[in-house]
Design an enzyme around this catalytic site. Sequence first.
Site, PDB file in Angstrom:
ATOM      1  N   HIS A 169       3.714  -8.104  -0.318  1.00  0.00           N
ATOM      2  CA  HIS A 169       2.437  -8.830  -0.232  1.00  0.00           C
ATOM      3  C   HIS A 169       2.183  -9.602  -1.522  1.00  0.00           C
ATOM      4  CE1 HIS A 169       0.901  -5.633   2.795  1.00  0.00           C
ATOM      5  NE2 HIS A 169       0.973  -6.783   3.440  1.00  0.00           N
ATOM      6  N   CYS A 256      -4.274  -1.284  -1.934  1.00  0.00           N
ATOM      7  CA  CYS A 256      -4.047  -1.112  -0.489  1.00  0.00           C
ATOM      8  C   CYS A 256      -4.925  -0.062   0.171  1.00  0.00           C
ATOM      9  CB  CYS A 256      -2.606  -0.690  -0.226  1.00  0.00           C
ATOM     10  SG  CYS A 256      -1.405  -1.389  -1.325  1.00  0.00           S
TER      11      CYS A 256
HETATM   12  C1  CIR Z   1       3.495  -1.472   4.840  1.00  0.00           C
HETATM   13  O1  CIR Z   1       4.677  -1.807   4.691  1.00  0.00           O
HETATM   14  O2  CIR Z   1       2.714  -2.120   5.536  1.00  0.00           O
HETATM   15  C2  CIR Z   1       2.990  -0.236   4.104  1.00  0.00           C
HETATM   16  N1  CIR Z   1       4.053   0.711   4.040  1.00  0.00           N
HETATM   17  C3  CIR Z   1       2.494  -0.580   2.733  1.00  0.00           C
HETATM   18  C4  CIR Z   1       1.275  -1.457   2.764  1.00  0.00           C
HETATM   19  C5  CIR Z   1       0.756  -1.769   1.413  1.00  0.00           C
HETATM   20  N2  CIR Z   1      -0.439  -2.514   1.514  1.00  0.00           N
HETATM   21  C6  CIR Z   1      -0.816  -3.444   0.645  1.00  0.00           C
HETATM   22  O3  CIR Z   1      -0.075  -3.789  -0.265  1.00  0.00           O
HETATM   23  N3  CIR Z   1      -2.003  -4.023   0.845  1.00  0.00           N
END
Ligand code: CIR
Length: 266
Positions: A169, A256
């Site tokens: 991201h 997150c």
């Molecule tokens: C994913 O790959 O969607 C999750 N394992 C990690 C999400 C992390 N979220 C973020 O950076 N906002």
Amino acid sequence: MPHQAVYRFNRAIVREPARSVVSGLRADDRGDPTYEGVKAEHAAYVEALRAAGVEVTALPALETFPDSIFVEDPALVFPEGAILLRPGAATRAGETRQIEPTLSAMFDTVLNLPEPGYADGGDVLYTPGSVMIGLSARTDRAGAEGLIAAIGRLGRKAAIVQTPEGVLHFKTDCSLLDDESVLSTRRLARSGVFDTFRQVLVPEGEEAAANALRVNDVVMVGSDFPRTIEMLDGLGYKVVPLKTTEIGKIDAGLSCMSLRWHDKAG
Ligand code: CIR
């Protein structure tokens, strides 16, 4: 854009980790995180948000969605309203419907990301001047353009930027430190995206520290990144180190795990 709202927060939503979090998505497999470890990291994070002056609403765990602890991705929240997104990962698509009732209860205005396209909240960085939307494997151009329109309906300006190749991201590689400063990896800063900011670069080898989180007077930083902590401390920031070892195994950091906003009534 209301100046204080960029990192002044008094409300947040989090979601308890499910036992299935051990199967969360990841780009490189460095072994599963442990449920107990994620739970402890999450609990300390929630405690740190509360200590920073935020009223936290904790939603129950969702076993069918391993990554649902990362509530930042299926929605965006602003003091003016919320936007329901379409996460770019198939296994996360249903998370939006799960968070919708909570947002509808808390916000007068709840918008949907216009069709077509995908957008993840992790690709969206709020800055005092505008909202940056990073194109990534999770946020495509159609989704980003729809998001600009939705953000516009809330009275804010947004612009499309690029996430470095191979980075999950946009905010995996950056965070806002204050009104003028961003913490960024070198690879992201090289794109020139932060040329109008004071850029604080994470030391080589501590790239994952870039996903820090400014909340009111403190900057939360992963405790596995001592050189970043020392640097920010030296620059005068009040650093709160938090363990992110287990969530780091599923490509997550500190932004997150919450949706944050300033509620004028709060
Ligand atoms: C994913 O790959 O969607 C999750 N394992 C990690 C999400 C992390 N979220 C973020 O950076 N906002």
